[in-house]
Scaffold this motif. Structure first.
Motif, PDB file in Angstrom:
ATOM      1  N   GLU A   9      -8.767   4.902  14.173  1.00  0.00           N
ATOM      2  CA  GLU A   9      -8.581   4.103  12.959  1.00  0.00           C
ATOM      3  C   GLU A   9      -7.206   3.449  12.955  1.00  0.00           C
ATOM      4  N   GLU A  48      -9.261  -8.622   6.189  1.00  0.00           N
ATOM      5  CA  GLU A  48      -9.594  -7.684   7.252  1.00  0.00           C
ATOM      6  C   GLU A  48      -9.015  -8.252   8.538  1.00  0.00           C
ATOM      7  N   GLU A  58      -7.830  -6.337  14.087  1.00  0.00           N
ATOM      8  CA  GLU A  58      -7.783  -4.968  14.599  1.00  0.00           C
ATOM      9  C   GLU A  58      -8.540  -3.977  13.709  1.00  0.00           C
ATOM     10  N   GLY A  59      -8.977  -4.434  12.509  1.00  0.00           N
ATOM     11  CA  GLY A  59      -9.785  -3.582  11.636  1.00  0.00           C
ATOM     12  C   GLY A  59      -9.133  -3.115  10.360  1.00  0.00           C
ATOM     13  N   LYS A  92      -7.260  -3.316   6.735  1.00  0.00           N
ATOM     14  CA  LYS A  92      -7.341  -4.244   5.600  1.00  0.00           C
ATOM     15  C   LYS A  92      -5.983  -4.293   4.911  1.00  0.00           C
TER      16      LYS A  92
END
Length: 132
Positions: free
Chosen positions: A27, A81, A84-85, A87
């Protein structure tokens, strides 16, 4: 003075859009974290420099701002967003509020946020604009 010292200490994060990536679960987060919210203490984090590109995930137009931002209202604020993911919440600049759509590609820009009248310090920060 304390705010000035804090500002100088965080210059790399402020001007490079640096977050964290968990080596345990993969993550990515912004702002930087010391503990992975997903893995908790099991995760091991490393710094990640985001490329500054992303898409509008959601947005709202602020019509009744605080006194500090009345001179720029109405203005759009979006959840972006990043590629790279992660937010991130940011103002969208250089466009009419009617031209904003969910899914639009945006890119990072740095702009003046405010000028401190007592000290004369100008604060800059990240914002996003439509990608060309």
């Amino acid at each position: 003075m304390k705010d000035i010292v804090r500002g100088w200490r965080h210059i790399p994060q402020r001007y490079n859009l640096i977050g964290s990536k968990c080596l345990q679960c993969g993550e990515v987060f912004f702002p930087m974290r010391v503990i992975c919210p997903k893995c908790r203490r099991k995760g091991k984090l490393e710094d990640i420099k985001f490329n500054g590109n992303g898409k509008i995930h959601s947005y709202s137009v602020i019509h009744t701002p605080t006194d500090e931002f009345k001179n720029i209202s109405p203005y759009p604020v979006a959840i972006i967003e990043l590629d790279e993911g992660a937010k991130i919440t940011s103002q969208i600049v250089d466009c009419d509020t009617e031209d904003i759509e969910i899914g639009q590609e945006v890119e990072l820009v740095f702009r003046k946020i405010r000028a401190e009248s007592d000290e004369g310090v100008i604060s800059y920060g990240y914002k996003f604009k439509h990608k060309k």
